[in-house]
Design an enzyme around this catalytic site. Structure first.
Site, PDB file in Angstrom:
ATOM      1  N   ASP A 189     -19.244 -43.507 -28.890  1.00 41.63           N
ATOM      2  CA  ASP A 189     -18.889 -42.337 -29.019  1.00 41.63           C
ATOM      3  C   ASP A 189     -17.730 -41.598 -28.151  1.00 41.63           C
ATOM      4  O   ASP A 189     -18.446 -41.955 -26.669  1.00 41.63           O
ATOM      5  CB  ASP A 189     -19.395 -41.191 -29.494  1.00 41.63           C
ATOM      6  N   ASP A 238     -19.347 -48.499 -24.379  1.00 42.15           N
ATOM      7  CA  ASP A 238     -20.188 -47.214 -25.230  1.00 42.15           C
ATOM      8  C   ASP A 238     -19.365 -46.844 -27.050  1.00 42.15           C
ATOM      9  O   ASP A 238     -18.353 -47.405 -26.939  1.00 42.15           O
ATOM     10  CB  ASP A 238     -20.023 -45.888 -24.110  1.00 42.15           C
ATOM     11  N   ASP A 295     -17.131 -43.032 -21.944  1.00 43.45           N
ATOM     12  CA  ASP A 295     -15.950 -41.918 -21.047  1.00 43.45           C
ATOM     13  C   ASP A 295     -17.012 -40.760 -20.606  1.00 43.45           C
ATOM     14  O   ASP A 295     -17.113 -39.660 -20.845  1.00 43.45           O
ATOM     15  CB  ASP A 295     -16.025 -41.123 -22.675  1.00 43.45           C
TER      16      ASP A 295
HETATM   17  O1  LIG Z   1     -23.989 -39.677 -30.382  1.00 46.00           O
HETATM   18  C1  LIG Z   1     -24.002 -39.039 -29.441  1.00 46.00           C
HETATM   19  O2  LIG Z   1     -24.611 -38.289 -28.616  1.00 46.00           O
HETATM   20  C2  LIG Z   1     -23.898 -40.202 -27.755  1.00 46.00           C
HETATM   21  O3  LIG Z   1     -23.452 -41.825 -28.066  1.00 46.00           O
HETATM   22  P1  LIG Z   1     -22.915 -42.540 -27.086  1.00 46.00           P
HETATM   23  O4  LIG Z   1     -23.405 -43.278 -25.665  1.00 46.00           O
HETATM   24  O5  LIG Z   1     -21.638 -43.909 -27.965  1.00 46.00           O
HETATM   25  O6  LIG Z   1     -21.631 -41.523 -26.388  1.00 46.00           O
HETATM   26 MG   LIG Z   2     -20.054 -42.045 -25.090  1.00 46.68          MG
END
Ligand SMILES: O=C(O)COP(=O)(O)O
Ligand SMILES: [Mg+2]
Length: 227
Positions: free
Chosen positions: A11, A9, A171
């Site tokens: 963020d 993942d 996360d």
């Molecule tokens: O930017 C977001 O809302 C989610 O991003 P992610 O899936 O990389 O955690």
């Molecule tokens: Mg994330």
């Protein structure tokens, strides 16, 4: 047999993007005279991409979003984010070493994120990380996105790998639910963006730092799936 794959993942897992997401969000809220969202609210509003983040910020402030306002605000958000990338965003400690460790051990690496593909590419490009990944698939790359397992399975296919020899690292509950629905083991980091501790969502393993993410741990998880 194809190489095993580790799918990250973005963020809150590979890159600590919260300060910049917040900056761009607050820049866009300012255009409609809304009070800025605070750092501690980020865990409640991030996870499903920029549109949902804006919707949640409005809900948090009990403000109504008018008809086409969301499109206009998202455009303001994206312009600001892209113009400032990478801003203060940096990989979490040990993240880059970990990607390199797995690539040296013969793994393919990929990114499966609900962040828009264009934003993800600009960020990873600015951080000099694009070359590490065989596929970088955002929330708009396919007709479905996390928690739909199709997002993860198509990312793996795009990277030329086999879902039987794959692991996800994330996360949030979204990542854990996605991997479970795809039948893929999932390692949760406990330093990302979630309002409940990740252990509540029963991932295969929880780690508190990338030094804990060993090739041996992943090999054991993949072997257990195959058996
Ligand atoms: O930017 C977001 O809302 C989610 O991003 P992610 O899936 O990389 O955690
Ligand atoms: Mg994330």
């Amino acid at each position: 047999m194809s190489a095993p794959i580790i799918v990250f993942d973005l963020d809150g897992t590979l890159v600590d993007t919260a300060p910049d997401l917040l900056d761009s969000l607050n820049h866009c809220l300012e255009t409609v005279d809304m009070e800025p969202v605070k750092q501690e609210d980020i865990n409640r509003i991030v996870g499903f991409g920029s549109r949902v983040m804006i919707e949640r910020a409005f809900a948090l402030r009990r403000r109504h979003l008018a008809g086409n306002q969301l499109d206009a605000l998202q455009a303001i958000f994206l312009d600001h984010y892209t113009a400032n990338v990478p801003g203060h965003s940096r990989p979490f400690p040990g993240a880059v070493d970990t990607i390199e460790r797995f690539r040296t051990a013969g793994y393919t690496a990929a990114v499966c994120t609900n962040k828009l593909e264009g934003m993800s590419l600009s960020l990873l490009e600015a951080l000099g990380l694009v070359e590490h990944f065989q596929a970088i698939c955002g929330g708009d790359t396919f007709p479905m996105r996390k928690p739909d397992p199709g997002h993860l399975l198509r990312t793996i296919a795009m990277a030329g790998a086999d879902p039987q020899r794959a692991v996800m690292v994330g996360d949030s509950r979204t990542d854990i639910d996605t991997a479970k629905a795809a039948g893929i083991p999932v390692i949760a980091v406990d330093f990302g963006y979630t309002d409940q501790h990740v252990s509540a969502f029963e991932p295969s393993r929880v780690i508190s730092g990338f030094d804990e993410l060993t090739v041996e741990m992943v090999e054991n998880l993949i072997a257990a799936t195959a058996s």
